[in-house]
Motif scaffolding. Structure first.
Motif, mmCIF file in Angstrom:
data_model
loop_
_atom_site.group_PDB
_atom_site.id
_atom_site.type_symbol
_atom_site.label_atom_id
_atom_site.label_comp_id
_atom_site.label_asym_id
_atom_site.label_seq_id
_atom_site.Cartn_x
_atom_site.Cartn_y
_atom_site.Cartn_z
ATOM 1 N N PRO A 1 -50.728 -107.122 -0.771
ATOM 2 C CA PRO A 1 -51.723 -108.170 -0.953
ATOM 3 C C PRO A 1 -52.185 -108.690 0.412
ATOM 4 C CG PRO A 1 -49.851 -108.503 -2.407
ATOM 5 C CD PRO A 1 -49.472 -107.403 -1.470
ATOM 6 N N ALA A 2 -53.451 -108.999 0.557
ATOM 7 C CA ALA A 2 -54.038 -109.398 1.851
ATOM 8 C C ALA A 2 -53.681 -108.356 2.895
ATOM 9 C CB ALA A 2 -53.535 -110.776 2.263
ATOM 10 N N GLY A 3 -54.046 -107.111 2.578
ATOM 11 C CA GLY A 3 -53.592 -105.949 3.343
ATOM 12 C C GLY A 3 -53.715 -106.025 4.846
ATOM 13 N N GLY A 4 -54.921 -106.377 5.375
ATOM 14 C CA GLY A 4 -55.104 -106.373 6.822
ATOM 15 C C GLY A 4 -54.169 -107.327 7.528
ATOM 16 N N LEU A 5 -54.058 -108.544 7.031
ATOM 17 C CA LEU A 5 -53.186 -109.558 7.634
ATOM 18 C C LEU A 5 -51.731 -109.133 7.584
ATOM 19 C CD1 LEU A 5 -52.711 -112.437 8.763
ATOM 20 C CD2 LEU A 5 -52.648 -113.225 6.401
ATOM 21 N N MET A 6 -51.304 -108.676 6.415
ATOM 22 C CA MET A 6 -49.905 -108.291 6.235
ATOM 23 C C MET A 6 -49.548 -107.098 7.108
ATOM 24 S SD MET A 6 -48.279 -110.209 4.055
ATOM 25 C CE MET A 6 -47.815 -110.470 2.361
ATOM 26 N N ALA A 7 -50.419 -106.089 7.120
ATOM 27 C CA ALA A 7 -50.120 -104.878 7.878
ATOM 28 C C ALA A 7 -50.011 -105.176 9.371
ATOM 29 C CB ALA A 7 -51.189 -103.818 7.622
ATOM 30 N N LEU A 8 -50.941 -105.975 9.883
ATOM 31 C CA LEU A 8 -50.882 -106.326 11.295
ATOM 32 C C LEU A 8 -49.639 -107.154 11.588
ATOM 33 C CD1 LEU A 8 -52.082 -106.325 14.108
ATOM 34 C CD2 LEU A 8 -53.531 -108.260 13.444
ATOM 35 N N SER A 9 -49.245 -108.001 10.644
ATOM 36 C CA SER A 9 -48.062 -108.830 10.865
ATOM 37 C C SER A 9 -46.802 -107.978 11.022
ATOM 38 C CB SER A 9 -47.879 -109.806 9.699
ATOM 39 O OG SER A 9 -47.438 -109.131 8.532
ATOM 40 N N ILE A 10 -46.730 -106.869 10.287
ATOM 41 C CA ILE A 10 -45.576 -105.976 10.400
ATOM 42 C C ILE A 10 -45.479 -105.419 11.812
ATOM 43 C CG2 ILE A 10 -44.567 -103.801 9.585
ATOM 44 C CD1 ILE A 10 -45.895 -104.335 6.895
ATOM 45 N N VAL A 11 -46.626 -105.028 12.370
ATOM 46 C CA VAL A 11 -46.652 -104.478 13.729
ATOM 47 C C VAL A 11 -46.256 -105.538 14.742
ATOM 48 C CG1 VAL A 11 -48.109 -103.390 15.475
ATOM 49 C CG2 VAL A 11 -48.439 -102.820 13.067
ATOM 50 N N LEU A 12 -46.771 -106.749 14.587
ATOM 51 C CA LEU A 12 -46.458 -107.816 15.540
ATOM 52 C C LEU A 12 -44.981 -108.177 15.510
ATOM 53 C CD1 LEU A 12 -49.521 -110.221 15.100
ATOM 54 C CD2 LEU A 12 -49.218 -108.342 16.718
ATOM 55 N N VAL A 13 -44.428 -108.280 14.302
ATOM 56 C CA VAL A 13 -43.015 -108.626 14.163
ATOM 57 C C VAL A 13 -42.133 -107.571 14.821
ATOM 58 C CG1 VAL A 13 -41.131 -108.838 12.491
ATOM 59 C CG2 VAL A 13 -43.282 -110.051 12.113
ATOM 60 N N SER A 14 -42.544 -106.301 14.764
ATOM 61 C CA SER A 14 -41.708 -105.208 15.271
ATOM 62 C C SER A 14 -41.445 -105.304 16.768
ATOM 63 C CB SER A 14 -42.358 -103.856 14.948
ATOM 64 O OG SER A 14 -43.525 -103.649 15.735
ATOM 65 N N VAL A 15 -42.348 -105.959 17.511
ATOM 66 C CA VAL A 15 -42.155 -106.085 18.963
ATOM 67 C C VAL A 15 -42.082 -107.546 19.397
ATOM 68 C CG1 VAL A 15 -43.125 -103.862 19.649
ATOM 69 C CG2 VAL A 15 -44.661 -105.788 19.242
ATOM 70 N N GLY A 16 -41.869 -108.429 18.428
ATOM 71 C CA GLY A 16 -41.651 -109.828 18.757
ATOM 72 C C GLY A 16 -42.872 -110.588 19.216
ATOM 73 N N LEU A 17 -44.052 -110.173 18.822
ATOM 74 C CA LEU A 17 -45.274 -110.901 19.188
ATOM 75 C C LEU A 17 -45.521 -112.036 18.190
ATOM 76 C CD1 LEU A 17 -47.606 -107.893 20.110
ATOM 77 C CD2 LEU A 17 -46.528 -109.509 21.682
ATOM 78 N N PRO A 18 -46.072 -113.149 18.640
ATOM 79 C CA PRO A 18 -46.264 -114.308 17.756
ATOM 80 C C PRO A 18 -47.288 -114.035 16.661
ATOM 81 C CG PRO A 18 -47.301 -114.684 19.895
ATOM 82 C CD PRO A 18 -46.504 -113.425 20.028
ATOM 83 N N LEU A 19 -46.895 -114.347 15.439
ATOM 84 C CA LEU A 19 -47.802 -114.138 14.307
ATOM 85 C C LEU A 19 -49.023 -115.045 14.386
ATOM 86 C CD1 LEU A 19 -45.340 -113.767 11.293
ATOM 87 C CD2 LEU A 19 -46.716 -111.992 12.355
ATOM 88 N N GLU A 20 -48.877 -116.183 15.066
ATOM 89 C CA GLU A 20 -50.007 -117.094 15.187
ATOM 90 C C GLU A 20 -51.204 -116.429 15.865
ATOM 91 O OE1 GLU A 20 -46.937 -117.740 15.983
ATOM 92 O OE2 GLU A 20 -46.342 -119.362 14.619
#
Length: 414
Positions: free
Chosen positions: A347-366
């Motif tokens: 759900p909300a594919g673009g936001l969620m998918a990018l969030s997975i990538v950011l979390v993987s290298v410790g980048l801020p979700l904000e």
């Protein structure tokens, strides 16, 4: 004068009329300004019409394709080849995206402002959860909600079972063939409205996004667009030459109509009916291959999305002044591959998918909120790239299966 114009328009092919609609829409949007909003219902209606076809088209195409193949071993071979090629092209796309971000440095000099729009308790779904979502607990609910991945899984299983029952399933096969003919005809009818729909969508988009919004993040837009164009021309074009022995320029001309509609609507799933029509009628891909390869590609082959995720992750790292190591780039690449494959199931594919990538290298979700304002502009190019990748793989699989009509493909150059 009007009669001459009308005759000229009628003499143009559909892709030329769609392209004309895009150009006129791009010119009309800034001129109309806020008054362009009256065109929004027209564009929304066109998107609704093509989305209306997606679920039934996926079902009849996959079931019809599997039943026509008959040989389960051949279907398995096509499946392995299709998924293998999709993974290869997506991996190449990620490398190009990372390279473009490293060279162009889109995040350098971008000022950080207060960001909002990402909940503090926001959590990206795990890979296991993403995979479980592939299985429909209720197929009718999947059809009703338009969950394309679940519809594909059910359609594949249904097609295999239909083939396994032999002659007892003949009436169902005939019904699916009849439904296919009706849906393809309906697709042709809706495609004739594409020039009007594209005009409205582009006019509204260009009126909404002015230069003032695009300039601060211009380098990010440039990086994503440049990487997508390089991928289409070099990666997909190279594979078409090396593996398919076909002219990539003829391919691009044949798929142009689908590219324009994908660019305008920002929905690869919604563009699927047009992509399938282009593959069959312009590129000479058999219905059997197009019906099997393209619905799967629409949901798991996300070359443009993978490029966007890779570039956006590096952009945000540069924006926040976070130095990325070689392993971080590798992690971004691997996670972007997995996230792009699972995007359609989230759900909300673009936001969620990018969030997975950011979390993987410790980048801020904000940081996601930084690019939210231009997401539509980025989405246009990445969707067109996704659709182009789907069509290219359908050609390659058709070549490998001896299911490409080269006479039809070559006629596009005439």
């Amino acid at each position: 004068m009007l009669a001459t114009t009308s005759n000229t328009l009628r003499s143009m092919s559909i892709w030329q009329r769609v392209l004309l609609g895009l150009i006129l829409g791009a010119l009309a949007g800034p001129l109309l300004g806020e008054h362009a909003s009256f065109l929004k219902p027209v564009g929304d209606a066109f998107i609704a019409l093509i989305k209306m076809l997606v679920v039934p088209l996926i079902f009849v195409s996959i079931v019809g394709g599997i039943s026509s193949v008959g040989d389960v071993s051949r279907m398995s071979r096509m499946g392995r080849r299709t998924i293998g090629l999709y993974l290869v092209t997506t991996s190449i796309a990620i490398v190009i995206g990372l390279a473009a971000a490293a060279v162009l440095q889109p995040g350098a000099g971008v000022a950080i402002h207060e960001t909002a729009g990402v909940p503090s308790d926001f959590a990206a779904p795990g890979i296991a959860e993403m995979l479980l979502r592939l299985i429909p607990e209720n197929p009718f609910a999947a059809f009703s909600s338009g969950d394309t991945l679940q519809v594909i899984v059910f359609s594949i299983l249904f097609g295999i079972a239909l083939t396994a029952v032999g002659s007892a399933g003949t009436p169902v096969v005939r019904l699916v063939e009849a439904l296919s003919a009706v849906i393809f005809r309906l697709t042709d009818m809706i495609i004739t409205l594409a020039p009007i729909g594209v005009f409205a969508l582009i006019a509204v988009t260009t009126a909404e996004y002015g230069i003032s919004v695009l300039l601060p993040l211009g380098k990010l837009i440039l990086a994503v667009y440049a990487a997508c164009i390089l991928h289409i021309v070099l990666s997909l074009g190279g594979l078409l030459v090396l593996l398919g022995r076909v002219d990539p320029m003829q391919f691009l001309r044949g798929i142009l109509e689908a590219q324009i509609i994908a660019f305008s609507t920002t929905t690869a799933a919604g563009t699927l009916p047009v992509t399938m029509a282009c593959a069959r009628e312009n590129l000479g891909v058999s219905q059997e291959v197009a019906g099997f390869v393209l619905p799967i590609g629409t949901t798991i082959n996300m070359d443009g999305t993978a490029i966007y995720q890779a570039v956006a992750a590096v952009f945000l790292a540069q924006t926040y002044g976070i130095e990325l190591a070689v392993m971080d780039y590798a992690t971004i690449g691997a996670t972007a591959l997995l996230a792009s494959v699972g995007t359609a199931a989230i759900p909300a594919g673009g936001l969620m998918a990018l969030s997975i990538v950011l979390v993987s290298v410790g980048l801020p979700l904000e940081g996601i909120a930084l690019i939210a304002g231009i997401d539509r502009v980025l989405d246009m190019m990445r969707t067109a790239t996704n659709v182009t990748g789907d069509a290219a793989i359908s050609v390659l699989v058709a070549v490998s299966e001896g299911e490409l009509d080269r006479d039809v493909f070559s006629r596009r150059a005439a």
